[in-house]
Design a protein around this motif. Structure first.
Motif, short mmCIF file in Angstrom:
data_model
loop_
_atom_site.label_atom_id
_atom_site.label_comp_id
_atom_site.label_asym_id
_atom_site.label_seq_id
_atom_site.Cartn_x
_atom_site.Cartn_y
_atom_site.Cartn_z
N LEU A 177 1.15 -4.32 -0.61
CA LEU A 177 2.13 -3.51 -1.52
C LEU A 177 1.17 -2.81 -2.71
O LEU A 177 1.27 -1.60 -2.78
CB LEU A 177 2.96 -4.29 -2.58
N SER A 178 -0.12 -3.53 -2.85
CA SER A 178 -1.12 -2.89 -3.77
C SER A 178 -1.60 -1.63 -2.96
O SER A 178 -1.80 -0.53 -3.84
CB SER A 178 -2.12 -3.83 -3.99
N ASN A 179 -1.93 -1.77 -1.67
CA ASN A 179 -2.46 -0.48 -1.01
C ASN A 179 -1.65 0.59 -0.81
O ASN A 179 -2.12 1.64 -1.09
CB ASN A 179 -3.04 -1.18 0.42
N MET A 180 -0.51 0.06 -0.47
CA MET A 180 0.44 1.31 -0.28
C MET A 180 1.03 2.05 -1.45
O MET A 180 1.27 3.07 -1.48
CB MET A 180 1.60 0.58 0.59
N LEU A 181 1.20 1.23 -2.59
CA LEU A 181 1.92 1.99 -3.77
C LEU A 181 0.64 2.16 -4.98
O LEU A 181 0.60 3.27 -5.39
CB LEU A 181 2.70 0.90 -4.60
N LEU A 182 -0.14 1.38 -5.38
CA LEU A 182 -1.09 1.19 -6.35
C LEU A 182 -2.23 2.33 -5.92
O LEU A 182 -2.70 3.47 -6.33
CB LEU A 182 -1.48 -0.05 -6.91
N VAL A 183 -2.89 1.98 -4.69
CA VAL A 183 -3.93 2.53 -4.30
C VAL A 183 -3.75 3.94 -3.80
O VAL A 183 -4.30 5.22 -4.18
CB VAL A 183 -4.82 1.75 -3.16
N LEU A 184 -2.78 4.20 -2.84
CA LEU A 184 -2.61 5.33 -2.44
C LEU A 184 -1.75 6.37 -3.54
O LEU A 184 -2.01 7.48 -3.73
CB LEU A 184 -1.32 5.18 -1.39
N GLY A 185 -1.07 5.69 -4.41
CA GLY A 185 -0.56 6.58 -5.58
C GLY A 185 -1.73 7.07 -6.61
O GLY A 185 -1.60 8.32 -6.62
N CYS A 186 -2.65 6.19 -6.76
CA CYS A 186 -3.72 6.78 -7.65
C CYS A 186 -4.48 7.75 -6.84
O CYS A 186 -5.17 8.67 -7.29
CB CYS A 186 -4.67 5.64 -8.03
N ALA A 187 -4.72 7.56 -5.62
CA ALA A 187 -5.53 8.56 -4.93
C ALA A 187 -4.57 10.17 -4.86
O ALA A 187 -5.31 11.01 -5.16
CB ALA A 187 -5.69 8.21 -3.48
N PHE A 188 -3.18 9.90 -4.64
CA PHE A 188 -2.63 11.09 -4.46
C PHE A 188 -2.52 11.88 -6.03
O PHE A 188 -2.65 13.09 -6.08
CB PHE A 188 -1.06 11.02 -4.17
N VAL A 410 9.95 3.90 1.51
CA VAL A 410 9.41 4.88 0.44
C VAL A 410 8.24 5.44 0.81
O VAL A 410 8.17 6.78 0.69
CB VAL A 410 9.29 4.06 -0.83
N VAL A 411 7.13 4.95 1.23
CA VAL A 411 5.85 5.41 1.53
C VAL A 411 6.07 6.14 2.79
O VAL A 411 5.48 7.52 3.00
CB VAL A 411 4.67 4.31 1.93
N ALA A 412 6.92 5.83 3.84
CA ALA A 412 6.97 6.67 4.89
C ALA A 412 7.71 7.94 4.98
O ALA A 412 7.41 9.08 5.40
CB ALA A 412 7.88 5.62 6.11
N PHE A 413 8.71 7.96 3.85
CA PHE A 413 9.37 9.09 3.37
C PHE A 413 8.62 10.17 2.75
O PHE A 413 8.46 11.30 2.90
CB PHE A 413 10.55 8.90 2.37
N LEU A 428 4.71 6.90 -6.83
CA LEU A 428 4.14 5.54 -6.17
C LEU A 428 3.72 4.62 -7.26
O LEU A 428 3.86 3.32 -7.02
CB LEU A 428 3.13 5.93 -5.10
N ILE A 429 2.78 5.07 -8.24
CA ILE A 429 2.35 4.07 -9.20
C ILE A 429 3.56 3.56 -9.89
O ILE A 429 3.55 2.26 -10.28
CB ILE A 429 1.30 5.24 -10.15
N CYS A 431 6.68 3.19 -8.89
CA CYS A 431 6.97 2.13 -8.00
C CYS A 431 6.41 0.66 -8.15
O CYS A 431 6.97 -0.29 -7.95
CB CYS A 431 7.32 2.76 -6.49
N TYR A 432 5.18 0.90 -8.05
CA TYR A 432 4.35 -0.29 -8.21
C TYR A 432 4.46 -0.98 -9.41
O TYR A 432 4.65 -2.41 -9.44
CB TYR A 432 2.71 -0.03 -7.85
N LEU A 433 4.54 -0.49 -10.59
CA LEU A 433 4.88 -0.91 -12.07
C LEU A 433 6.38 -1.82 -11.83
O LEU A 433 6.27 -2.91 -12.22
CB LEU A 433 5.06 -0.05 -12.87
N ILE A 434 7.47 -1.12 -11.10
CA ILE A 434 8.56 -1.78 -10.80
C ILE A 434 8.62 -3.10 -9.93
O ILE A 434 8.90 -4.30 -10.42
CB ILE A 434 9.83 -1.10 -10.08
N VAL A 435 7.67 -3.02 -8.89
CA VAL A 435 7.29 -4.18 -8.26
C VAL A 435 6.83 -5.14 -8.91
O VAL A 435 7.21 -6.44 -8.86
CB VAL A 435 6.73 -3.73 -7.13
N ALA A 436 5.59 -4.68 -9.83
CA ALA A 436 5.05 -5.77 -10.58
C ALA A 436 5.79 -6.55 -11.65
O ALA A 436 5.67 -7.83 -11.85
CB ALA A 436 4.10 -5.25 -11.39
N ALA A 437 6.75 -5.87 -12.40
CA ALA A 437 7.57 -6.26 -13.31
C ALA A 437 8.56 -7.25 -12.59
O ALA A 437 8.87 -8.43 -13.14
CB ALA A 437 8.24 -5.39 -14.05
N SER A 438 9.06 -7.08 -11.41
CA SER A 438 9.99 -7.90 -10.73
C SER A 438 9.49 -9.37 -10.50
O SER A 438 9.75 -10.30 -10.30
CB SER A 438 10.38 -7.20 -9.39
#
Length: 456
Positions: A177-188, A410-413, A428-429, A431-438
């Protein structure tokens, strides 16, 4: 008397000429075909030049040889240890051990162990890259597959040893989850801000292949969970474990085939693309050479792996105590905090390459690492648990499995167009905040008096 002087001068001329002509011959071959120059050959030439300059050839004196070895050691330490500011965190590892021995405060031990492991994970990736210069693309790819996520695997193995199967599952899931949402989101996002007037492009075909593998991993995790929660097992508690072990072996075979596909049979599919969206032949960074020798890389690789293993044991022992001290669920610590530390180096490198408009490398770091963990890390932990007699399975429970499924979709889309911008990264970032809060408000139900770290 004059004859002896003349002889000595002539001998000096011969030796001097021999020393100077050696490098000239090497340069002549370089000018003939620069494309044949490899990192290994350059390293050998540098070693020869260094030997000539310090007189460590021929009838070399033992003191000179020892001095040469000391110079090589200091040079290697300067490159590996003192060249990176992140290594200032290394002393926190021994400090964590000292606090564990003296006070036993789990919160501080866990926190300091996290800080101490962070630079070690980054240096482990660095030494693996250096080793790949000497092994070639195929072996280098296998090394990256093995050591790219070694921190997470070592932590997982120690958690398996202590029977904390849920910590294993959640830490591996959190790394994906961290790689797909946080790392990729920050890169984008950072790449989109740097090139705000255009959409950055990447290799869409390679991204689709990785998305397919991630969906296959979701399938492997989904069926054991559904089988368990629908109570449709032929043998309750046994069919689910047998299915998990069989699926893990299939996933490992699929990942091995993927390595052959990526590094051997369809290498051209992974060529980077230019601004127009067309693929570019080869690699523009072929002038990079190894900074340390093969054996130096092997020694440093062993050292960092062993040191990570030592700190990981203290880290795993302190997880539940840190959960109580910080009043945080174990699921939040396992899914959010542990992966952020393990992916710190990947996070920084993905952003750096995105800001240089090398988005294919950023995707290789973020999505490639997620693929490694889902298709290699999780199945190998199931196999290792099988050998250790631990009932490690692919039933990650409905909450975690649903989180992974939605993340992959989400990432594939967002990857299907082959372009990125800062808004996609921002999504993506968030989305990661929502996952972290969950996961901050999620705890496993305690059934029958079992602790949180148990599997069911």
């Amino acid at each position: 008397m004059m004859d002896n002087n003349d002889k000595n001068k002539s001998n000096m001329v011969v030796v001097h000429t021999h020393i100077e002509m050696g490098p000239l011959d090497g340069r002549e071959h370089e000018f003939e075909d620069e494309s044949l120059v490899s990192p290994a050959s350059l390293a050998r030439k540098a070693h020869v030049l260094d030997s000539v300059q310090h007189g460590s050839f021929g009838e070399g004196d033992e003191s000179l040889t020892l001095g040469h070895m000391m110079r090589r050691l200091l040079r290697s330490m300067k490159i590996v240890i003192f060249s990176n500011k992140l290594n200032l965190l290394m002393p926190f590892g021994p400090l964590a051990i000292a606090i564990h021995k003296t006070t036993g405060h789990h919160g501080w031990v866990f926190f300091l162990s996290l800080l101490g492991i962070t630079p070690l994970a980054e240096r482990l990736g660095y030494t693996t890259e250096q080793l790949a210069f000497f092994t070639g693309a195929m072996i280098g790819g296998l090394l990256n597959a093995t050591f790219g996520n070694m921190t997470e695997l070592i932590i997982s193995i120690y958690a398996l040893k202590h029977g904390m199967l849920r910590v294993v599952q959640q830490s591996l899931l959190g790394s994906i989850l961290s790689n797909m949402l946080l790392v990729l989101g920050c890169a984008f996002f950072c790449g989109g801000i740097t090139y705000v007037k255009k959409d950055q492009v990447f290799n869409k075909a390679a991204a689709i292949v990785n998305s397919g593998l991630l969906l296959m991993a979701v399938m492997g995790l989904l069926f054991p969970a559904v089988l368990h929660y629908t109570h449709t097992e032929v043998h309750f508690g046994k069919s689910e474990l047998a299915l998990s072990r069989f699926s893990s072996c299939v996933m490992l075979v699929a990942y091995a085939c993927y390595l052959v596909f990526q590094l051997k049979s369809h290498r051209n599919l992974y060529d980077p693309v230019n601004e127009g969206g067309s693929q570019m032949e080869g690699n523009t960074d072929d002038d990079e050479v190894a900074e340390i020798s093969f054996w130096e890389a092997m020694i440093w690789l062993t050292f960092f792996t062993v040191w990570i293993a030592v700190l990981s044991e203290y880290l795993v022992d302190a997880i539940q105590g840190a959960s109580v001290a910080w009043k945080m669920p174990v699921s939040f610590i396992s899914v959010i905090l542990l992966p952020i530390v393990g992916n710190a180096a990947e996070h920084a490198s993905a952003i750096m390459f995105a800001m240089k408009d090398k988005l294919d490398i950023s995707l290789g770091v973020a999505i490639g690492s997620s693929t490694q963990i889902s298709m290699f890390g999780i199945p190998i932990c199931v196999v290792i648990g099988w050998m250790m007699g631990r009932p490690m399975d692919l039933n990650f429970h409905l909450f975690e499995t649903a989180s992974l499924l939605i993340t992959v979709l989400v990432v594939a889309f967002l990857l299907q167009e082959g372009t990125s911008n800062y808004f996609k990264g921002l999504m993506l970032i968030l989305c990661y905040l929502i996952v972290a809060a969950s996961f901050f408000v999620h705890v496993d139900p305690i059934v029958g008096g079992k602790c949180i770290g148990s599997n069911h």
